[in-house]
Design a protein around this motif. Structure first.
Motif, PDB file in Angstrom:
ATOM      1  N   ILE A  23       0.846  -1.214   0.000  1.00  0.00           N
ATOM      2  CA  ILE A  23       0.000   0.000   0.000  1.00  0.00           C
ATOM      3  C   ILE A  23       0.878   1.259   0.000  1.00  0.00           C
ATOM      4  N   LEU A  24       1.991   1.189   0.737  1.00  0.00           N
ATOM      5  CA  LEU A  24       2.869   2.368   0.802  1.00  0.00           C
ATOM      6  C   LEU A  24       3.540   2.668  -0.547  1.00  0.00           C
ATOM      7  N   THR A  25       3.631   1.654  -1.413  1.00  0.00           N
ATOM      8  CA  THR A  25       4.270   1.910  -2.711  1.00  0.00           C
ATOM      9  C   THR A  25       3.288   2.449  -3.748  1.00  0.00           C
ATOM     10  N   LEU A  26       1.995   2.473  -3.417  1.00  0.00           N
ATOM     11  CA  LEU A  26       1.001   2.867  -4.413  1.00  0.00           C
ATOM     12  C   LEU A  26       1.043   4.373  -4.659  1.00  0.00           C
ATOM     13  N   PRO A  27       0.739   4.800  -5.869  1.00  0.00           N
ATOM     14  CA  PRO A  27       0.800   6.235  -6.168  1.00  0.00           C
ATOM     15  C   PRO A  27      -0.280   7.007  -5.432  1.00  0.00           C
ATOM     16  N   VAL A  28       0.087   8.184  -4.965  1.00  0.00           N
ATOM     17  CA  VAL A  28      -0.885   9.035  -4.278  1.00  0.00           C
ATOM     18  C   VAL A  28      -1.007  10.353  -5.037  1.00  0.00           C
ATOM     19  N   HIS A  29      -2.079  11.082  -4.741  1.00  0.00           N
ATOM     20  CA  HIS A  29      -2.343  12.311  -5.490  1.00  0.00           C
ATOM     21  C   HIS A  29      -1.204  13.322  -5.437  1.00  0.00           C
ATOM     22  N   LEU A  32       1.306  12.985  -8.123  1.00  0.00           N
ATOM     23  CA  LEU A  32       0.893  13.017  -9.521  1.00  0.00           C
ATOM     24  C   LEU A  32       1.666  14.099 -10.253  1.00  0.00           C
ATOM     25  N   ASN A 110     -12.258  14.824 -21.024  1.00  0.00           N
ATOM     26  CA  ASN A 110     -10.808  15.049 -21.171  1.00  0.00           C
ATOM     27  C   ASN A 110     -10.535  16.240 -22.078  1.00  0.00           C
ATOM     28  N   SER A 135     -16.678  13.195  -8.467  1.00  0.00           N
ATOM     29  CA  SER A 135     -15.424  12.686  -7.913  1.00  0.00           C
ATOM     30  C   SER A 135     -14.285  12.825  -8.911  1.00  0.00           C
ATOM     31  N   ALA A 136     -14.647  12.920 -10.211  1.00  0.00           N
ATOM     32  CA  ALA A 136     -13.608  13.058 -11.244  1.00  0.00           C
ATOM     33  C   ALA A 136     -12.883  14.387 -11.106  1.00  0.00           C
ATOM     34  N   GLN A 138     -11.302  15.584  -8.735  1.00  0.00           N
ATOM     35  CA  GLN A 138     -10.002  15.500  -8.065  1.00  0.00           C
ATOM     36  C   GLN A 138      -8.909  14.993  -8.998  1.00  0.00           C
ATOM     37  N   TYR A 139      -9.320  14.469 -10.145  1.00  0.00           N
ATOM     38  CA  TYR A 139      -8.329  13.981 -11.093  1.00  0.00           C
ATOM     39  C   TYR A 139      -7.806  15.096 -12.002  1.00  0.00           C
TER      40      TYR A 139
END
Lengths: 154, 257
Positions: A23-29, A32, A110, A135-136, A138-139
């Motif tokens: 979990i710690l290796t997963l990408p976070v916002h 980005l 997009n 929710s999109a 935040q992307y």
């Protein structure tokens, strides 16, 4: 038997550590990257850029972006020395556009940010899709400078 | 039985039940691969939402629930029914092992398989589908997903307590597959008609999926408390159904040792 107990315990412990490690290796916002790369999100300054204020093109202005939105605009707003600076010559900044009649589907949203549209009014959309589209938000990077347009969300 | 000895019995039973499941590679592989392959197809390859509609993120939560549901239902439902039919359960009851060790081992095994599926799903979502969440969301989603082992295990327990080993796989599939579909685990719930959406309100997988979706802000907007109350209530109902089933077949006797 004691060894088996110890190996069971260490097996469970190792499993938990691996699980947390994954979990710690997963990408976070926060990590980005801007779609174009090279420009950090958040705070930076665009120097000597042409700014459209809605009516007039104002040349050789400096724009100080602080944590997303424009914080100061004008000639020499004196941004902090530590801010990353971008050369705005031959580029134009303008406020995010509003497209008041849109039917979104697939990947059409997009395209909005590519053309500087930051607000859309979607018509005849299934209300249940609203939650997903909200929710999109935040992307979309809070601030995006791609050399031609500058977009700040909300 | 001393506390130390009791812990050892619990650990050993969990250890051997896990090995027992691993020795059935078809079970392990299918339980692990099913949600991952589905997510790869529907969430990554056939990504009809595009990045503007982050379906990959939505499906990460729902397929996570799907991945937890499978091991819990099959390990408990089918495993228990088979072990009862083959006499393995009776054999274990003749030993001094506390009855709790047997159930706790099954829950632990389901938890290990669930954690494996969740880890693999997270990695696929992050590195193949480009999903990025806040750190707390990754951890909260993992926590919510793994917590689903409890209600689903009790559902499996209720099934295992009533059905015979030979019919267990069919019965579990009859519950597992339609419930996954109707709860919106494969395709978003809002695609269904209002009637089907209302039907989902009685399904535990729907409420668990809504809690997982709440973490990433994609739920239907019902209050968290509603989902928690329904899941806790259903867990107790499943336990009662299981107890009635065991009483019918003269099942577990609770030891005080």
């Amino acid at each position: 038997m004691q060894n088996l107990k110890r190996s069971s315990l260490s097996g469970f412990g190792a499993g938990i550590v691996v699980f947390i490690g994954i979990i710690l290796t997963l990408p976070v916002h926060s990590t980005l990257q801007c779609p174009t790369g090279g420009v950090s999100q958040g705070s930076f300054a665009v120097i000597d850029v042409t700014v459209l204020d809605g009516e007039v093109f104002r040349q050789w202005w400096d724009v100080w972006i602080a944590n997303g939105p424009a914080w100061q605009v004008g000639h020499n707003p004196d941004p902090s020395e530590n801010l990353p600076r971008l050369d705005g010559r031959d580029h134009t900044l303008f406020p995010g556009l509003i497209d008041a009649h849109v039917h979104t589907f697939g990947t059409t949203l997009n395209d909005a940010s590519r053309f500087g549209v930051t607000t859309i009014l979607d018509r005849f959309t299934n209300p249940a899709l609203g939650a997903i589209k909200r929710s999109a938000r935040q992307y979309v990077p809070t601030s995006h400078f791609d050399g031609h347009t500058h977009i700040t969300s909300r | 039985m001393t506390v130390n000895r009791r812990i050892r019995v619990y650990l050993l039973e969990a250890h051997y039940q896990f090995i027992d499941v691993l020795r059935e590679p078809l079970f392990s592989i299918s339980v692990l691969a099913f949600p991952l392959v589905f997510y790869l197809f529907f969430g990554v390859i056939l990504n009809f939402g595009g990045t503007s509609m982050p379906m990959q993120t939505y499906m990460l939560a729902t397929y996570g629930v799907f991945g937890i549901l499978g091991p819990a239902l099959f390990n408990f439902g089918v495993g228990l029914a088979t072990e009862r039919d083959t006499g393995m359960l009776l054999l274990k009851q003749t030993t001094p092992m506390p009855v709790g060790a047997y159930f706790s081992a099954k829950v632990t095994t389901a938890l290990i398989f669930g954690a494996t599926v969740v880890s693999a799903l997270f990695l696929i979502a992050a590195y193949a589908a480009g999903v990025a969440l806040f750190r707390w969301q990754w951890f909260a989603l993992a926590g919510v997903l793994l917590a689903g082992v409890v209600p689903f295990c009790t559902l499996g327990l209720a099934i295992g307590a009533w059905v015979k080993g030979r019919s267990a796989v069919a019965i579990v599939n009859l519950i597992f597959l339609p419930m996954s579909m109707l709860s919106g685990l494969w395709i978003p719930i809002y695609v269904f008609s209002d009637f089907m959406q209302n039907m989902a309100l009685v399904l535990p997988a729907y409420h668990h999926a809504q809690l997982a979706l709440k973490v990433i802000g994609m739920d239907s907007g019902q209050p968290i408390l509603l989902h928690v109350i329904v899941l806790v209530g259903q867990t107790f109902i499943f336990l009662i159904v299981a107890a009635l089933g065991f009483r019918r077949v003269g099942g577990f006797s609770i030891r005080k040792s």
